[in-house]
Design a protein around this motif. Structure first.
Motif, mmCIF file in Angstrom:
data_model
loop_
_atom_site.group_PDB
_atom_site.id
_atom_site.type_symbol
_atom_site.label_atom_id
_atom_site.label_comp_id
_atom_site.label_asym_id
_atom_site.label_seq_id
_atom_site.Cartn_x
_atom_site.Cartn_y
_atom_site.Cartn_z
ATOM 1 N N THR A 24 0.965 -1.082 -0.076
ATOM 2 C CA THR A 24 0.009 -0.100 -0.148
ATOM 3 C C THR A 24 0.795 1.266 0.076
ATOM 4 O O THR A 24 2.258 1.180 0.253
ATOM 5 N N GLY A 43 -5.625 -0.396 9.184
ATOM 6 C CA GLY A 43 -5.191 -0.989 7.898
ATOM 7 C C GLY A 43 -6.230 -1.287 6.943
ATOM 8 O O GLY A 43 -6.325 -1.757 5.766
ATOM 9 N N THR A 44 -7.703 -0.766 7.178
ATOM 10 C CA THR A 44 -8.704 -1.195 6.633
ATOM 11 C C THR A 44 -9.756 -0.057 6.238
ATOM 12 O O THR A 44 -10.961 -0.229 6.182
ATOM 13 N N GLY A 45 -8.938 1.324 6.298
ATOM 14 C CA GLY A 45 -9.868 2.518 5.933
ATOM 15 C C GLY A 45 -11.004 2.969 7.057
ATOM 16 O O GLY A 45 -11.735 3.813 6.918
ATOM 17 N N CYS A 62 -3.848 3.475 3.498
ATOM 18 C CA CYS A 62 -4.001 2.245 3.526
ATOM 19 C C CYS A 62 -5.021 1.418 2.692
ATOM 20 O O CYS A 62 -4.765 0.355 2.538
ATOM 21 N N LEU A 63 -5.675 2.398 1.956
ATOM 22 C CA LEU A 63 -6.561 1.927 1.033
ATOM 23 C C LEU A 63 -6.180 1.981 -0.559
ATOM 24 O O LEU A 63 -7.128 1.978 -1.296
ATOM 25 N N MET A 64 -4.934 2.327 -0.600
ATOM 26 C CA MET A 64 -4.355 2.829 -1.745
ATOM 27 C C MET A 64 -3.026 1.686 -2.147
ATOM 28 O O MET A 64 -2.303 1.897 -1.257
ATOM 29 N N LEU A 65 -2.833 1.439 -3.240
ATOM 30 C CA LEU A 65 -1.497 0.763 -3.570
ATOM 31 C C LEU A 65 -0.659 1.824 -3.689
ATOM 32 O O LEU A 65 -0.769 2.860 -4.487
ATOM 33 N N GLU A 68 -0.522 3.076 -7.247
ATOM 34 C CA GLU A 68 -1.554 4.065 -7.868
ATOM 35 C C GLU A 68 -0.966 5.329 -7.485
ATOM 36 O O GLU A 68 -1.885 6.331 -8.228
ATOM 37 N N GLY B 29 -10.911 1.080 -4.809
ATOM 38 C CA GLY B 29 -10.028 -0.119 -4.013
ATOM 39 C C GLY B 29 -10.485 -0.019 -2.565
ATOM 40 O O GLY B 29 -9.808 -0.595 -1.639
ATOM 41 N N LEU B 33 -8.940 -3.315 -1.383
ATOM 42 C CA LEU B 33 -7.804 -2.957 -0.381
ATOM 43 C C LEU B 33 -8.143 -3.654 0.841
ATOM 44 O O LEU B 33 -7.126 -4.404 1.139
ATOM 45 N N VAL B 34 -9.209 -3.586 1.078
ATOM 46 C CA VAL B 34 -9.790 -4.447 2.620
ATOM 47 C C VAL B 34 -10.056 -5.778 2.318
ATOM 48 O O VAL B 34 -9.245 -6.549 3.309
ATOM 49 N N LEU B 36 -7.889 -7.473 0.381
ATOM 50 C CA LEU B 36 -6.403 -7.817 0.102
ATOM 51 C C LEU B 36 -5.874 -8.011 1.583
ATOM 52 O O LEU B 36 -5.006 -8.814 2.036
#
Ligand SMILES: Cc1cc2nc3c(=O)[nH]c(=O)nc-3n(C[C@H](O)[C@H](O)[C@H](O)COP(=O)(O)OP(=O)(O)OC[C@H]3O[C@@H](n4cnc5c(N)ncnc54)[C@H](O)[C@@H]3O)c2cc1C
Ligand code: FES
Ligand code: FES
Lengths: 158, 286
Positions: A24, A43-45, A62-65, A68, B29, B33-34, B36
């Motif tokens: 991320t 880690g989950t938004g 944490c919600l973005m690679l 990106e 995402g 992402l969650v 993943l």
């Protein structure tokens, strides 16, 4: 595993990094670039501790690679103060004692600054809704909201 | 895992169709992402659609409707004054998704394709009779949003299918829509029940046409056609509303869980449908 080469601007500086496809933006900032001001809570938004801006828009890193981020401008807590000069919202957090353990603080500051960059006349309700994605287990939020309202008042010269 | 960011939807479709393993499309995402992170899904290929030209555009269609690119975020829809004026219910539904941070990324197509029966934008899209523009291995086709959900986490889209845009129809005169959800707090929660209503009125204030979508009352979002029929041709008088509420209850087959019982969800679905219908009518008259 093949690494991805990413070119971005972070806090105004051209930055290049290599990251794995699963990593991320939060992993990249903390583990590759040593920018540990951005925190990981959930880690989950859900908690907002990892808040950064992408092209001025508030997001959870944490919600973005990391991949990106290519071609985009990232703003982190490290860019909020200008050198040793704290941003007004940072000063107000200190004045109002709007932090205790401090783990949520970078996220709140980045989020609050993103709001103040859009409007200097937020209502208390707007501040509370804007910050609803930032969790704090210590302060009870009230001092944070007052610090943000007070910063807005100061910045608009009231 | 491979990460690809193609420059057209055709290319995206080709990449997805050519992968034998698990794939995910990466729009905002905020669900992917969650997944993943939790290890729930271990994709072999992630296809990021945000670099496709047009994917972030909101445009008018030739017939006066709207085309919302698949990578347009909730925040971008909320800032689009003209779209908000034409489809306030759609925009208020999208704006309910998550926090400010989530709004900066989340999309309607992602909300739809994640397949949650509680997805906030879906009842509003079904009420609006929205269409998904799907690019697949054999070309582009239009699919009604209503036809896409299949069950929790499942859609009717096939391998290699990608939604390029969501289209909303042109608005006739005196049209309005609204979306309401029930959650135990005021922000940052998943709908326990929700309802979206879109309708238009004739010059005398009678409902000419209506559609009602219900969220979190079954394995997929529900198109409550009988409930809509109950208000068509009426002035939303008490008898019509009562008939609509009864039809809503019939359309509900919710689960019982700690967030709401069957009885509670069924009852609240009727209340929300009523309030959304009245709000949509008020907007139609404004
Ligand atoms: C903190 C938090 C709060 C949330 N609150 C809410 C809420 O209140 N209400 C709610 O409804 N949801 C909520 N969500 C869930 C999520 O934000 C939404 O479902 C969102 O709309 C997903 O959109 P996305 O673009 O981020 O999807 P992504 O994560 O990018 O994708 C989701 C799924 O859709 C597929 N997909 C994406 N784009 C396409 C496309 N163009 N064509 C075909 N398939 C596609 C992906 O393969 C994936 O399976 C929340 C999530 C978080 C993290
Ligand atoms: S760490 Fe990103 S929201 Fe909690
Ligand atoms: S100060 Fe401890 S979590 Fe906010």
């Amino acid at each position: 595993m093949s690494q991805i080469h990413v070119t971005t601007k972070i806090n105004g500086d051209e930055t290049e990094f290599l990251c794995g496809p699963e990593e991320t933006l939060l992993d990249v900032l903390r583990d590759h670039l040593g920018m540990t001001g951005t925190k990981e809570g959930c880690g989950t938004g859900d908690c907002g501790a990892c808040s950064v801006t992408v092209d001025g828009r508030l997001v959870c890193s944490c919600l973005m690679l990391g991949a990106e981020a290519e071609g985009h401008e990232i703003g982190t807590i490290e860019g909020v103060a200008k050198g040793d000069e704290l941003h007004p919202v940072q000063k107000k957090f200190l004045d109002h004692a709007a932090l205790q353990c401090g783990i949520c603080t970078p996220g709140f500051l980045v989020a609050a600054k993103a709001l103040l960059d859009r409007t200097l006349e937020p209502t208390e309700e707007e501040v509370r809704y804007w910050l609803a994605g930032n969790l704090c287990r210590c302060t009870g939020y009230d001092k944070i909201v007052r610090a943000v309202m007070d910063t807005a008042a100061e910045l608009r010269g009231a | 895992m491979r990460y690809e960011a193609p420059s057209s939807f055709e290319e995206a479709s080709g990449l997805l169709a050519g992968e034998t393993g698990v794939t995910r499309i990466l729009a905002g995402g905020t669900d992917v992402l969650v997944q993943l992170r939790s290890g729930l899904v271990e994709p072999d290929l992630i296809v990021d659609i945000k670099r496709i030209p047009g994917a972030k555009d909101i445009t008018r269609t030739d017939d006066g409707g709207w085309r919302i690119g698949a990578a347009v975020s909730g925040a971008e829809m909320g800032e689009h004054a003209e779209l908000k004026a034409a489809w306030p219910g759609i925009v208020e539904a999208v704006e309910l998704i998550g926090s400010t941070q989530v709004q900066g990324r989340c999309t309607m197509a992602g909300n739809l394709c994640n397949g949650s029966p509680a997805a906030d934008s879906v009842p509003a899209m079904i009420a609006a009779d929205a269409i998904a523009e799907v690019v697949g291995p054999s070309g582009t086709r239009d699919v009604y949003v209503e036809e896409i959900p299949l069950g929790p986490g499942r859609t009717r889209l096939e391998k290699g299918d990608v939604i390029a845009a969501i289209r909303l129809p042109a608005r006739p005169e005196r049209a309005g829509d609204a979306y309401l959800r029930f959650i135990p707090r005021t922000e940052m929660d998943i709908a326990v029940v929700s309802a979206g209503v879109s309708l238009c009125l004739d010059a005398s204030g009678k409902v000419l046409d209506a559609r009602i979508g219900l969220g979190a009352v079954g394995p997929t979002v529900v198109n409550a056609a009988a409930a809509a029929d109950a208000i068509i041709g009426t002035t939303l008088d008490d008898a019509a509303i009562a008939a609509m509420i009864e039809a809503v209850a019939t359309a509900c087959s919710p689960i019982d869980d700690k967030r709401g019982t069957v009885k509670f969800r069924t009852k609240v679905a009727g209340v929300l449908a009523k309030r959304a219908a009245l709000k949509a009518a008020e907007r139609a008259k404004a």
